[in-house]
Design an enzyme around this catalytic site. Sequence first.
Site, short mmCIF file in Angstrom:
data_model
loop_
_atom_site.label_atom_id
_atom_site.label_comp_id
_atom_site.label_asym_id
_atom_site.label_seq_id
_atom_site.Cartn_x
_atom_site.Cartn_y
_atom_site.Cartn_z
N THR A 1 0.79 -1.09 -0.07
CA THR A 1 0.07 -0.01 -0.03
C THR A 1 0.95 1.05 0.04
O THR A 1 0.71 2.31 -0.75
CB THR A 1 -1.13 -0.02 1.19
OG1 THR A 1 -1.91 -1.15 1.08
CG2 THR A 1 -1.84 1.20 1.19
N HIS B 1 2.97 5.90 -2.97
CA HIS B 1 4.24 6.65 -3.03
C HIS B 1 4.20 6.93 -4.64
O HIS B 1 4.36 7.94 -5.10
CB HIS B 1 5.33 5.87 -2.61
CG HIS B 1 6.68 6.39 -3.00
ND1 HIS B 1 7.42 7.34 -2.23
CD2 HIS B 1 7.45 6.16 -4.06
CE1 HIS B 1 8.58 7.67 -2.81
NE2 HIS B 1 8.48 7.02 -4.11
N GLU B 2 4.10 5.83 -5.51
CA GLU B 2 4.04 5.89 -7.00
C GLU B 2 3.05 6.95 -7.62
O GLU B 2 3.13 7.56 -8.43
CB GLU B 2 4.18 4.52 -7.52
CG GLU B 2 5.13 3.60 -7.31
CD GLU B 2 6.44 4.11 -7.46
OE1 GLU B 2 6.82 4.91 -8.25
OE2 GLU B 2 7.62 3.76 -6.40
N HIS C 1 4.00 10.41 -7.22
CA HIS C 1 4.89 10.73 -8.47
C HIS C 1 4.06 11.31 -9.49
O HIS C 1 4.36 12.25 -10.13
CB HIS C 1 5.97 9.47 -8.86
CG HIS C 1 7.01 9.21 -8.11
ND1 HIS C 1 7.60 10.38 -7.33
CD2 HIS C 1 7.51 8.07 -7.53
CE1 HIS C 1 8.72 9.68 -6.54
NE2 HIS C 1 8.53 8.08 -6.75
N ASP D 1 10.93 12.23 -5.12
CA ASP D 1 11.36 11.47 -3.93
C ASP D 1 12.00 12.62 -2.79
O ASP D 1 12.67 13.63 -3.34
CB ASP D 1 12.53 10.46 -4.26
CG ASP D 1 12.02 9.36 -4.96
OD1 ASP D 1 10.94 8.73 -4.45
OD2 ASP D 1 12.35 8.83 -5.96
#
Length: 191
Positions: free
Chosen positions: A121, A126-127, A130, A136
């Site tokens: 998860t 996180h992706e 982006h 990052d």
Amino acid sequence: MPLGTWLKAGTSAAALTLAMASAATAAPTSEQSTAQAAAVTLRYDDSRAGSWEAAIAAGVASWNANVSNVKLVEAAPGTGAEIVIVATTGWPQATLGPVRPGRQVRVELGSQAVSQGYDKTRIAAHELGHSLGLPDTKPGPCSQLMSGSSAGTACTNAVPNATERSRVQSAYASGVAALVPSDGRNLIDAP
């Protein structure tokens, strides 16, 4: 009528006209701006994401609960999507956004990170970050979603912090992805 009286009357009339014009063109209140700026809807396609559907749904729910001017929704089968999500065997990676409606970015959810103990998860959220324009922030603490793998395998936080939320809110503040251009870079999240 003396000239001084005419000048006073003319100056007062000009000031009144300017005041009325300024009021008519004044910036809307924050309530009006909020009502007028609809949330940007970005569709995602996870039809090739294999066993990641639950993690993707949780990551999407986290973003939708924490930002108000962009909403992630699952694309109907056979329709286009701004965020294409696929499962891979490598490290997770994504195209850096902010993605704009009608454009497309790719998110690769890599099983290599999961096999090393990272939370699915957190990876998905996180992706998606982006795709929404966040780079990052490595190294970083677990409290920063965009610290990614640098927070370690024990970190399961999938919630963006206040700074991350603010940056996404700013990127989509005008009802479209702001003028921040996507540079199209692919960010690979290997430690």
